[in-house]
Design a protein around this motif. Structure first.
Motif, mmCIF file in Angstrom:
data_model
loop_
_atom_site.group_PDB
_atom_site.id
_atom_site.type_symbol
_atom_site.label_atom_id
_atom_site.label_comp_id
_atom_site.label_asym_id
_atom_site.label_seq_id
_atom_site.Cartn_x
_atom_site.Cartn_y
_atom_site.Cartn_z
ATOM 1 N N ARG A 91 -9.308 -3.962 5.618
ATOM 2 C CA ARG A 91 -7.985 -4.558 5.856
ATOM 3 C C ARG A 91 -6.905 -3.768 5.117
ATOM 4 N N PHE A 92 -5.891 -3.349 5.851
ATOM 5 C CA PHE A 92 -4.706 -2.765 5.219
ATOM 6 C C PHE A 92 -3.973 -3.843 4.436
ATOM 7 N N TYR A 93 -3.358 -3.445 3.314
ATOM 8 C CA TYR A 93 -2.493 -4.394 2.600
ATOM 9 C C TYR A 93 -1.337 -3.624 1.960
ATOM 10 N N ALA A 94 -0.464 -4.337 1.234
ATOM 11 C CA ALA A 94 0.775 -3.756 0.673
ATOM 12 C C ALA A 94 1.594 -3.091 1.781
ATOM 13 N N LEU A 95 1.709 -3.780 2.899
ATOM 14 C CA LEU A 95 2.376 -3.206 4.067
ATOM 15 C C LEU A 95 3.898 -3.229 3.978
ATOM 16 N N GLY A 96 4.417 -3.771 2.889
ATOM 17 C CA GLY A 96 5.845 -3.620 2.619
ATOM 18 C C GLY A 96 6.178 -2.255 2.062
ATOM 19 N N LEU A 97 5.134 -1.437 1.856
ATOM 20 C CA LEU A 97 5.266 -0.055 1.374
ATOM 21 C C LEU A 97 5.949 0.013 0.010
ATOM 22 N N GLN A 98 5.623 -0.972 -0.841
ATOM 23 C CA GLN A 98 6.176 -0.996 -2.205
ATOM 24 C C GLN A 98 5.063 -1.284 -3.222
ATOM 25 N N HIS A 99 3.929 -0.657 -3.033
ATOM 26 C CA HIS A 99 2.796 -0.877 -3.926
ATOM 27 C C HIS A 99 3.174 -0.540 -5.366
ATOM 28 N N LYS A 100 2.628 -1.284 -6.313
ATOM 29 C CA LYS A 100 3.030 -1.141 -7.720
ATOM 30 C C LYS A 100 2.651 0.201 -8.335
ATOM 31 N N GLY A 158 5.360 14.696 -10.200
ATOM 32 C CA GLY A 158 6.509 15.589 -10.201
ATOM 33 C C GLY A 158 7.253 15.604 -8.890
ATOM 34 N N LEU A 159 7.214 14.486 -8.165
ATOM 35 C CA LEU A 159 7.866 14.397 -6.867
ATOM 36 C C LEU A 159 9.272 13.826 -6.985
ATOM 37 N N THR A 160 10.117 14.166 -6.045
ATOM 38 C CA THR A 160 11.462 13.602 -6.026
ATOM 39 C C THR A 160 11.519 12.312 -5.219
ATOM 40 N N ASN A 161 10.490 12.090 -4.388
ATOM 41 C CA ASN A 161 10.415 10.864 -3.596
ATOM 42 C C ASN A 161 8.999 10.307 -3.649
ATOM 43 N N ALA A 162 8.891 8.995 -3.570
ATOM 44 C CA ALA A 162 7.574 8.371 -3.555
ATOM 45 C C ALA A 162 6.876 8.657 -2.228
ATOM 46 N N PRO A 163 5.548 8.770 -2.239
ATOM 47 C CA PRO A 163 4.831 8.960 -0.976
ATOM 48 C C PRO A 163 4.809 7.677 -0.155
ATOM 49 N N LEU A 164 4.523 7.807 1.111
ATOM 50 C CA LEU A 164 4.245 6.652 1.949
ATOM 51 C C LEU A 164 2.778 6.298 1.698
ATOM 52 N N PHE A 165 2.536 5.101 1.169
ATOM 53 C CA PHE A 165 1.192 4.759 0.701
ATOM 54 C C PHE A 165 0.735 3.415 1.254
ATOM 55 N N THR A 166 -0.445 3.409 1.871
ATOM 56 C CA THR A 166 -1.054 2.168 2.334
ATOM 57 C C THR A 166 -2.514 2.119 1.891
ATOM 58 N N PRO A 167 -2.875 1.175 1.020
ATOM 59 C CA PRO A 167 -4.279 1.002 0.650
ATOM 60 C C PRO A 167 -5.009 0.132 1.669
ATOM 61 N N ILE A 168 -6.326 0.279 1.677
ATOM 62 C CA ILE A 168 -7.201 -0.488 2.564
ATOM 63 C C ILE A 168 -8.321 -1.072 1.708
ATOM 64 N N VAL A 169 -8.541 -2.377 1.791
ATOM 65 C CA VAL A 169 -9.623 -3.001 1.039
ATOM 66 C C VAL A 169 -10.792 -3.286 1.979
ATOM 67 N N GLY A 170 -12.004 -2.975 1.488
ATOM 68 C CA GLY A 170 -13.199 -3.187 2.300
ATOM 69 C C GLY A 170 -14.105 -4.250 1.703
ATOM 70 N N ASN A 171 -15.067 -4.671 2.462
ATOM 71 C CA ASN A 171 -16.006 -5.704 2.044
ATOM 72 C C ASN A 171 -17.137 -5.091 1.206
ATOM 73 N N PHE A 172 -16.774 -4.486 0.098
ATOM 74 C CA PHE A 172 -17.722 -3.977 -0.882
ATOM 75 C C PHE A 172 -17.045 -4.087 -2.245
ATOM 76 N N ALA A 173 -17.833 -4.211 -3.290
ATOM 77 C CA ALA A 173 -17.273 -4.575 -4.593
ATOM 78 C C ALA A 173 -16.480 -3.459 -5.240
ATOM 79 N N GLN A 174 -17.058 -2.284 -5.358
ATOM 80 C CA GLN A 174 -16.353 -1.229 -6.091
ATOM 81 C C GLN A 174 -16.601 0.125 -5.458
ATOM 82 N N GLY A 175 -15.708 1.059 -5.772
ATOM 83 C CA GLY A 175 -15.706 2.379 -5.163
ATOM 84 C C GLY A 175 -14.356 2.621 -4.515
ATOM 85 N N LEU A 176 -13.935 3.887 -4.471
ATOM 86 C CA LEU A 176 -12.579 4.202 -4.006
ATOM 87 C C LEU A 176 -12.523 5.632 -3.485
#
Length: 319
Positions: A175-184, A194-212
Motif C-alpha cells: 500500500r502506498f502512503y504519505a500521498l500528500g507528498l510531505q513525508h517527515k 545537498g539538494l536545493t529541492n526535496a525529492p518526490l517521495f512515496t513510500p510503500i508498506v507491505g505485509n511483512f514485519a521488517q526490511g526496506l
C-alpha cells in the motif's frame, strides 16, 4: 570502563530494539526509570544528567522537552535522538558515519547526534555521493520510492497488522502512503544530500514485519555528467570501499538477486546496507536495501554510540 545509558522512550519500537541490543553488552549499564516515575519530569532530569549517553526514542515534541532537561554546564551527557526533531538542526550532527570522510569524526566529537530516518538513510547513501561528485546537479528533480515492512510505521501500524486474527484483503497487498507528498523524512533527504529541492517521495508498506528497499531512478541524459551503470557502480564501490556496513553489490551478477528479484528482507537483523546499480546506457536504477529496524533505526543509533564512546564501531552489530 562501564558506561551509563538511559533510553528515553524505551517502550517504543526503536527503544525496545536498542534495549535488546545493549542487554548483551557488559560495558553498558542501562538505567531504568521506575514505571510510576516515567512522567515525572524531575526524576527524568536526574536520569538524563546521570547518564553518559541518552537515547531519545520519542515523538518530536517530547524529544525537545527531554533535551531541555540537560543541566547547564553538563557537557558529559551525550544525546542520540531517533526522532525527526533535530535532523536538520545545525547544532546537531547527522548520524550517518558513511556520509563523507569527515562525518565519523564529527560524530565522535559531538554531544548531540541525530539518528537518520530509515527511508532517508537509503536515499542519502545513494544521492549524496552523486551530488558531492558533481555527477548530478543539486537542483536535479529527483523522485524516489521505497518498499518497507510495517514495523517502520511504529506501534499503531504494527498493531494494525499483527492484532487482527485475519487481515482485510486491502492490507494483504502493498500500500502506498504519505500521498500528500510531505513525508517527515523529506527535509533531511533534501538537506543532507545537498539538494536545493526535496525529492518526490512515496513510500510503500507491505505485509511483512521488517526490511526496506529504497530506489532512485535516473535518466542518463539529465545528469550533470553523462555516465553509464558500470561507471556509476565503480564510483559507488570506490566511495564506500572502506566501509564495513555499506556494501556495493556486484554489477550485473545474477547471484546478487533472488531469481531476478530484489527482496526487501535479505539484510534483516544486521546493520548492513547493500547498494545496487541496474540499467543501461539511457536509464539507471539505484537501490539500497537494509533492515529498517537495523541500519534504519536502532543499529544506526548503536553504531553512532560506539563511535561517540571510542569503542569498536562494529561492537554488538552484525555486518
Amino acid at each position: 570502563m562501564t558506561y551509563k545509558v538511559f533510553i528515553d522512550g524505551r517502550h517504543g519500537t526503536t527503544g525496545l530494539k536498542i534495549d535488546e541490543r545493549l542487554a548483551q553488552r557488559e560495558e553498558i549499564e542501562v538505567l531504568t526509570i521506575p514505571e510510576d516515575k516515567r512522567k515525572d519530569t524531575a526524576v527524568k532530569a536526574e536520569y538524563i544528567n546521570s547518564a553518559d549517553v541518552v537515547f531519545l526514542c520519542l515523538p518530536d515534541a517530547a524529544s525537545k522537552e527531554s533535551v531541555a532537561l540537560l543541566a547547564p554546564g553538563n557537557t558529559r551527557t551525550r544525546f542520540l535522538d531517533a526522532s525527526t526533531a533535530h535532523r536538520t538542526n545545525p547544532d546537531w550532527v547527522y548520524g550517518l558515519p558513511e556520509l563523507n570522510a569527515g562525518q565519523r569524526d564529527r560524530i565522535r566529537n559531538a554531544q548531540k547526534v541525530a539518528v537518520p530516518g530509515c527511508h532517508a538513510s537509503g536515499f542519502i547513501l545513494l544521492v549524496h555521493p552523486l551530488v558531492a561528485g558533481g555527477i548530478v546537479s543539486a537542483d536535479h528533480p529527483f523522485s524516489t520510492y521505497s518498499v518497507t515492512g510495517y514495523t517502520g510505521g511504529g506501534k499503531e501500524m504494527i498493531a494494525s497488522y499483527e492484532a487482527p486474527a485475519e487481515l482485510p484483503d486491502s492490507m494483504k497487498s502493498p500500500r502506498f502512503y504519505a500521498l500528500g507528498l510531505q513525508h517527515k523524512h523529506l527535509p533531511e533527504m533534501k538537506t543532507i544530500s545537498g539538494l536545493t529541492n526535496a525529492p518526490l517521495f512515496t513510500p510503500i508498506v507491505g505485509n511483512f514485519a521488517q526490511g526496506l528497499v529504497v530506489s532512485v531512478p535516473l535518466v542518463s541524459r539529465t545528469l550533470a555528467k553523462r555516465t553509464d551503470p558500470q561507471s556509476l557502480h565503480d564510483y559507488f564501490a570506490d566511495y564506500y570501499k572502506d566501509e564495513v556496513f555499506v556494501r556495493v553489490q556486484p554489477f550485473g551478477d545474477p547471484s546478487a538477486l533472488d531469481n531476478g528479484f530484489l527482496p526487501a528482507t535479505a539484510c534483516n537483523d544486521t546493520n548492513r546496507a547493500e547498494l545496487f546499480v541496474f540499467g543501461h546506457a539511457d536509464q539507471i536504477l539505484l537501490a539500497s536495501r537494509f533492515d529498517n529496524l537495523g541500519k534504519g533505526a536502532s543499529g544506526a543509533a548503536i553504531q553512532c554510540m560506539n563511535i561517540m564512546l571510542g569503542l569498536e564501531e562494529t561492537r554488538g552489530l552484525a555486518a
